[in-house]
Every structure is written in C-alpha cells, then in structure tokens.
Design an enzyme around this catalytic site. Structure first.
Site, PDB file in Angstrom:
ATOM      1  N   GLU A 305     -41.513  18.880  15.493  1.00  0.00           N
ATOM      2  CA  GLU A 305     -40.964  19.341  16.760  1.00  0.00           C
ATOM      3  C   GLU A 305     -40.651  20.834  16.732  1.00  0.00           C
ATOM      4  O   GLU A 305     -39.585  21.276  17.153  1.00  0.00           O
ATOM      5  CB  GLU A 305     -39.714  18.535  17.124  1.00  0.00           C
ATOM      6  CG  GLU A 305     -40.005  17.046  17.255  1.00  0.00           C
ATOM      7  CD  GLU A 305     -38.815  16.217  17.721  1.00  0.00           C
ATOM      8  OE1 GLU A 305     -37.673  16.584  17.409  1.00  0.00           O
ATOM      9  OE2 GLU A 305     -39.055  15.209  18.413  1.00  0.00           O
ATOM     10  N   ASP A 379     -39.032   6.448  17.189  1.00  0.00           N
ATOM     11  CA  ASP A 379     -37.830   7.276  17.281  1.00  0.00           C
ATOM     12  C   ASP A 379     -36.598   6.509  17.749  1.00  0.00           C
ATOM     13  O   ASP A 379     -36.230   6.619  18.913  1.00  0.00           O
ATOM     14  CB  ASP A 379     -38.095   8.435  18.248  1.00  0.00           C
ATOM     15  CG  ASP A 379     -37.057   9.532  18.107  1.00  0.00           C
ATOM     16  OD1 ASP A 379     -36.179   9.391  17.250  1.00  0.00           O
ATOM     17  OD2 ASP A 379     -37.139  10.522  18.855  1.00  0.00           O
ATOM     18  N   GLU A 407     -28.586   7.769  21.536  1.00  0.00           N
ATOM     19  CA  GLU A 407     -29.513   8.577  22.338  1.00  0.00           C
ATOM     20  C   GLU A 407     -30.363   7.721  23.276  1.00  0.00           C
ATOM     21  O   GLU A 407     -30.531   8.045  24.453  1.00  0.00           O
ATOM     22  CB  GLU A 407     -30.421   9.385  21.395  1.00  0.00           C
ATOM     23  CG  GLU A 407     -31.476  10.196  22.123  1.00  0.00           C
ATOM     24  CD  GLU A 407     -32.352  11.031  21.176  1.00  0.00           C
ATOM     25  OE1 GLU A 407     -32.140  10.988  19.955  1.00  0.00           O
ATOM     26  OE2 GLU A 407     -33.242  11.733  21.680  1.00  0.00           O
TER      27      GLU A 407
HETATM   28  O1  GCW Z   1     -34.939  11.594  18.605  1.00  0.00           O
HETATM   29  C1  GCW Z   1     -35.365  12.901  18.544  1.00  0.00           C
HETATM   30  C2  GCW Z   1     -34.351  13.654  19.322  1.00  0.00           C
HETATM   31  C3  GCW Z   1     -34.233  15.091  18.896  1.00  0.00           C
HETATM   32  C4  GCW Z   1     -34.041  15.127  17.387  1.00  0.00           C
HETATM   33  C5  GCW Z   1     -35.240  14.484  16.726  1.00  0.00           C
HETATM   34  C6  GCW Z   1     -35.089  14.408  15.220  1.00  0.00           C
HETATM   35  C7  GCW Z   1     -32.737  16.629  16.074  1.00  0.00           C
HETATM   36  O2  GCW Z   1     -34.634  13.558  20.681  1.00  0.00           O
HETATM   37  O3  GCW Z   1     -33.137  15.654  19.568  1.00  0.00           O
HETATM   38  O4  GCW Z   1     -33.827  16.421  16.913  1.00  0.00           O
HETATM   39  O5  GCW Z   1     -35.388  13.172  17.176  1.00  0.00           O
HETATM   40  O6  GCW Z   1     -34.701  13.355  14.744  1.00  0.00           O
HETATM   41  O7  GCW Z   1     -35.359  15.369  14.537  1.00  0.00           O
END
Ligand code: GCW
Length: 714
Positions: A305, A379, A407
């Site tokens: 990311e 995720d 989240e």
């Molecule tokens: O779930 C996603 C989140 C990001 C997060 C990423 C990760 C810290 O939306 O905000 O970043 O995973 O775990 O690195």
C-alpha cells in the site's frame, strides 16, 4: 412536598452514584454481593505478606489495596515477616522455608507463569501466590483478583498457569499527530507533545489493564510509519513510556519506516544490502537501546500500500528483514515483518500475493525475525478463511495478526464480540502436518519447533473516556489478552469473566448478555457480508456498504472486484477454473470448499461464482438465501435491542443508555447494509425480494448518494 423533594434528591444521587463511564474497564472492584463469599474473602485478605520490594511488587500491593477496599471495604494489613499469614505472595526465590506447596513444580511455569496454591501452616490454611519472577507474581495476583471479582469460591485452590504464547502484543496504529488509523475511540493515548515530562495517569492504567490480561508488549506507532519516531527527541519520549510500562512486564516496540536511512539519516539509498545502510541501522539500534535497554524490536510494513521496502531496490523481504534483524540482534531485539503485501503491478488475485511473495523466502530469515500474518488473506473481513500462509512456512515463526479495532465489523457503533472470530481462525485445521495442525499450533511453534511465537491485535484503544468507544468493545481487548495467554479458553468463558467484572455477577444478566455477545459476530456477518461476501464496504473510511464502487485506481480496491456480480450470479471463483487461490491450501483443508455443491456455505461466495438460481442447503435459491440472510441479520439486531432493554435493572444508567443508543444506530446500519446491498445486487439478479419482507424504504440511488467525508479512522 418535602418528602417528594427528598425522594427526588435521593433518586438523583442514586443515579449519580450508579453512573459509570467505563474508565475502570474490567477492574472496577465493586463490592462483593454474595455474603458468604464476602466473609471468606475478607478473612483471607485481612493480613497479607508480600515478599520483595521491587517496583512490580509495589504494584501488586497497590492493586491489592485498591481491590480490597472496593470489593471488601477493608484495608489489608501488610506484614512481610508474617509467614503464617493467610495470603503470602512473592517470587519463589524470596520465600524462606517452608516454601509454597511442594506438590507443584515451579519449573514448568517459566518466567511468566504462576502458581496459586493452598497449604497448612500451624493448623491454619494459607494461600500462596508465587512464580519464578515478580512479573509472574503480578499475573498470579491479577488472576486471583479475577477469581474474587467473578465470585469464585476459594476453598479449593490449586492452580498453575503459564502463557501459551510468548509475545502477546498490541499494535497501535497511532500517528505522531495523535490521529489513529482505523481508530474509533478518539485520539491516540500517546501525547507526544507533553512526553517525556508528563506521565499521564492513563499510561499507568493502560499498563495495569494490559498486565491484568497478560499483554506483554506494545507497538506504539502506526505500521504506516513516520521515521521521526526514530529520532533522538522522540526516543526520549518513547523511553519515558517504556519506563512506565516496564514494572508491568510490558516491552515497547516501534514501527520502522524502511526509508528512514534516507529521511532521517541523510543517506542516498535505503537498499538493505548497502553497507552504509546496514551500518546506519546498526547505529540506530545502538542508539535506541541506549535509551531503552529492553526495547522489544521493530514492526515493519514494507512494499505494501505505498510503503517503501526492499523491493524498491530489487531485494527481497528477507533481505530487508535481515538487515534490521542484524542491527537489533546484539541487544536481543526482534524484527516482526508483516506479510500483508499486495502490489499494484500484480494483476493476480490479491488473495494469492502474500503467499506467492513469502513462501519462497521460507528459511531465509534470521532467527530473530518473525513474519506477522493477518488472520485471513484479504483483510480482516467479518469472516474469512484462515490465511494460507499458516502452515506453509514451516521454517519461519509466524505471528498472528488479528484486528481488535473493528474496521470492517461495525467500527465503534456495532456491538460485535470478536472472540468467536479469533477462535474460528485459531481452531482451523491447516493440515500442514496432518490432521490437527490447527492455526493455533502453527503459531505457538509446537508443530515446527520454533522458540519464538506470539499473537498481536491491532488496538481499538483511544482517549475516549471508556477507552474503546463502544462499551462492549472493551471485551475485544480483553479477549485478545486472554486468548493470547490461553487460546483454549472458550469464547463463552471469556465473555462470562468480562461481563461479571465489567457489569455484574447477577446470573440472569450474565446469561442474557453473554448470549447476545456470543451471537453478535454471526449477526454482523449476516447483515453485512453473508455467504462469503467480502470487501464490499465504503471506500476509504470503510464505513457502511458500497458494493457498487468500481472507479478506484487499483482494481483490488474496488468492491466489484470481490463480489463479481453479473447477470449469471455472484462470487469470486478461486477454484482451479478461476484464480486458483484455493490451491494454496493443503488438500485436506481445501476439500471443504473445493466443490460448489459441498462447499461450506459460510465461504461459498468466497471461493465460487454461483448462479442466482443455485439451490442452497435451506432449499432456497441463492438469491432468496441472500435476502433471507440480510433480513434475518437485521431482525436479530432488533432482538439484541429487546434483550438489552430487558437488562436495564442490572446496569448503571449511563452505560445502559450508551449501549441502548448504540444498538439503535446498529439497527439502522443493519437495515442500511441490507437495503443497499439487496437493491444493488437485484440489478443483476433481476429477482424480487420475497414479498413477506418489508420493502426497502429508500432507493438504490439514495444509498449511492451517501457521503461520509469525516468518518473516523480514515
Ligand atoms: O486494513 C487495511 C487498512 C489500512 C491498514 C492496512 C494494513 C495500516 O485499511 O488502514 O494500514 O490494512 O494492515 O497495513
């Protein structure tokens, strides 16, 4: 008139007395109501012998005073020479003869376990809480206090306990400006501006809470890291926190930004194989350890990311991890390298990318490196199959990463108890070494004989007065600690303990509230991501449904990538006729998902693209089943509201109202998920929502038009 006034005043003061803000978490130490237990607890805690005078033993003493005053309305007498007292506490080395119960061997409990035992001294019975270290004693005392808080009889006590996992960590995604990535409970606890001068009382209460559930490490900063934390002024702030946490058995860790050598070191490169870079990290480690001699180590998110990483220099994750590992090794530090990676250039199913990147590196990491793997391959979804990396890297210790902050599970407005999710993953069988090779046994190192092991949870803690936003979200912090200590504890047992300590021991309250907690995660899955749907939430903030989004830069950021709805059906084909992500699982493990007709329906749309007319086990078509799940989920939230309303008499006004109002929000969010998703998917299925369900009262266009520019945590 006077009488009326008086009763109004009395009522008001009662309300005031009973109002609780949740700050005390599960350490409220309310008066013991059971009369006979009260008597026995009182006599037990009348005179206490505490051996040793370390900072940790001082904490033991303070906690016993606090607990005893609150629960028993009695201040214990401390007499450290009184060896025939009722309660004798101390680490084993400090006991004279006769020592504690000879029937229990103190060897097996290691450096953090404890023994609570009973023996007879001069005709009097005595309880001993002992351990090999003061920290072990502290854990034993917290366990003992938990027994009292949950009104456990203490006439028979013979108990040995040691943690199943070594590194029991919280990961804070806290930024230096105090915003919290995916934080729904206010701002960061860490006030970097006033540190190191000001030690906020909250730091101490945070440490107490963690010690009470055995959490022994905290990563203070966001994995989307800022290199500034590694500069001298910030290290002195980190040291102040480390000093505060140390007597509670908690080590501090930091996230390391891979490009730090460039950003704060003035180097031209961050290539992990460059000598200058390697030396920079070694120097940096030496500096950090000069501030914090027991610094835990680094947690790193790299090449994921947009974060910098070794692949920027055509090096591998192992090259990157090893450079940092070599730097901290002389100080016994470790590197926790995250496996949450997926790349924009890689067109393959995101589900497969971590496995593809990491499996070839198995055996290439230094022995002070752990690879931290999210519980599932996508995720932290409300429900996802366990990550295929578990069991696939036998030469590398894998650390579990759960997300405690919700989240994707209703954030801080939904009551969702996460222990069942954690347990579902931990109990999953990877078959990596034959039947019974559960994820839990992979991460505890028992299958592949690793000495490093651990489990981390992304924190849900902020500076809200009740720490976690939703009063019930505290239970998820609690559950992370308890399962880290012993992953065999049941979700039910953990909920039971937490409810008793957080609210009341009243049996009918416990039965009802526990049931609500235990069902809550399934309910959430039903009204938001049923039958294996996933990643269909709003863009960026991830709040609420937005399955229609298709315009984001990267394909795998778009919900349409995950549900693949079309006129034929819905779901992501990950079998051999599709992305074949399923092949990353061991044959025995994937058997339950492979065939569309026998696939565990919880994961049906995770692994298959399924016709709208497909016949489900219930006899319904897939479309009707989707309708059923969404409607039933929302309906069950209504039931939760009713249940909670029935518990009013057992809960203080403030917390009762707080939960009640949040359940109101949860119901409207459940209806929103249901209506938005069904109206949208209906544009593909072209099938009606069965007429016995109430019709969505808003249009799809309405749901699509909703915007939340200031949703938290983003
Ligand atoms: O779930 C996603 C989140 C990001 C997060 C990423 C990760 C810290 O939306 O905000 O970043 O995973 O775990 O690195």
């Amino acid at each position: 008139m006077k009488k009326l006034l008086l009763s109004i005043l009395l009522l008001a003061s009662a309300t005031f007395l009973f109002a609780e803000d949740g700050y005390d978490l599960w350490m409220r130490y309310k008066a013991v109501e059971n009369k006979s237990l009260l008597t026995s607890y009182k006599s037990l805690l009348k005179e206490i012998t505490i051996k040793g005078n370390s900072a940790t033993m001082q904490i033991v003493k303070d906690e016993l005073i606090k607990a005893s005053e609150g629960m028993l309305n009695q201040v214990p007498l401390f007499n450290d020479s009184l060896i025939d007292g009722n309660l004798v506490i101390g680490n084993i080395g400090l006991f004279g003869t006769p020592g504690p119960s000879p029937t229990i061997t103190i060897k097996e409990i290691g450096s953090e376990g404890f023994v609570i035992s009973k023996r007879n001294i001069k005709g009097k019975s005595q309880i001993n809480i002992t351990a090999n270290t003061d920290i072990g004693v502290l854990y034993g005392v917290f366990h003992f206090l938990r027994l009292l808080q949950t009104e456990h009889p203490i006439d028979k006590l013979e108990f040995t306990s040691a943690p199943k996992l070594q590194l029991r960590l919280l990961n804070h995604w806290d930024n230096l400006d105090r915003t919290v990535e995916r934080g729904y409970a206010g701002f960061s606890l860490w006030n970097w501006h006033t540190l190191p001068g000001l030690i906020d009382k909250r730091y101490i209460d945070y440490a107490r809470a963690n010690a009470s559930i055995g959490i022994n490490g905290t990563v203070l900063t966001n994995v989307n890291a800022n290199a500034t934390i590694l500069t001298a002024p910030y290290l002195s702030k980190v040291a102040a926190l480390a000093n505060t946490f140390r007597p509670y058995g908690i080590k501090v860790y930091l996230t390391a930004r891979f490009s730090a050598p460039i950003e704060i070191g003035g180097l031209k490169t961050a290539d992990p194989l460059d000598e200058g870079v390697r030396n920079w990290w070694k120097e940096k480690a030496r500096e950090i350890y000069s501030y914090i001699p027991d610094f835990g180590g680094f947690l790193v998110k790299a090449n994921s990311e947009g974060q910098p990483g070794p692949q920027d220099y055509k090096r591998t994750h192992a090259d990157g991890a090893n450079t940092l590992a070599d730097a901290v090794a002389p100080f016994k530090g470790i590197v926790i390298w995250r496996a949450f990676v997926y790349a924009a250039e890689n067109p393959d199913d995101r589900h497969k990318q971590a496995y593809d990147d990491f499996v070839p590196l198995d055996g290439k990491f230094r022995n002070n490196v752990m690879v931290q793997v999210k519980n599932g391959a996508i995720d932290f979804m409300p429900r996802e199959p366990f990550h295929p990396l578990f069991g696939a890297m036998p030469k590398t210790p894998l650390m579990m990463e759960f997300q405690v902050t919700q989240e994707y599970l209703g954030q801080a407005t939904n009551l969702v108890y996460l222990a069942p999710l954690f347990k579902e993953v931990l109990n999953s069988d990877t078959y990596s070494n034959g039947k019974g090779s559960t994820v839990a046994k992979v991460i505890d190192g028992s299958i592949d004989k690793h000495s490093l092991n651990g489990m981390a949870g992304v924190s849900n803690i902020g500076n809200d007065i009740n720490w976690c936003g939703h009063p019930f979200a505290q239970a998820n912090w609690y559950a992370l600690g308890r399962l880290n200590w012993d992953y065999n504890l049941s979700s039910e047992k953990i909920a039971d303990e937490w409810l008793r300590m957080t609210f009341t021991n009243n049996a009918s309250f416990i039965t009802n509230a526990r049931k609500m907690m235990l069902e809550s995660r399934d309910i959430m899955v039903q009204y938001s991501n049923p039958i294996g749907l996933h990643h269909i939430m709003g863009t960026g903030h991830h709040y609420g449904p937005a399955p229609w989004v298709s315009n984001l830069n990267r394909p795998e950021w778009n919900p349409v990538y995950y549900h693949k709805a079309d006129s034929a059906g819905i779901g992501f084909n990950r079998t051999s006729s599709g992305s074949n992500a399923i092949a990353q699982y061991f044959p025995e493990a994937r058997k339950v998902w492979e065939e569309i007709n026998s696939c565990d329906e919880k994961y049906l749309l995770w692994f298959h693209h399924v016709s709208w007319h497909f016949k489900m086990k219930s006899g319904r078509t897939l479309w009707d089943e989707l309708c059923y799940q969404f409607y039933n989920g929302a309906e069950r939230v209504k039931q939760m509201q009713k249940n909670w309303n029935g518990l009013k008499q057992f809960v203080d006004v403030d917390r009762f109202e707080h939960v009640k109002q949040l359940l109101g929000i949860q119901y409207s969010e459940a209806v929103w998920w249901r209506n938005a998703c069904l109206l949208y998917f209906q544009t593909f299925s072209k099938m009606p929502i069965p007429s016995h369900y109430e019709k969505p009262d808003k249009s799809l266009e309405y749901y699509k038009s909703l915007r939340f520019p200031f949703a938290p945590g983003n």
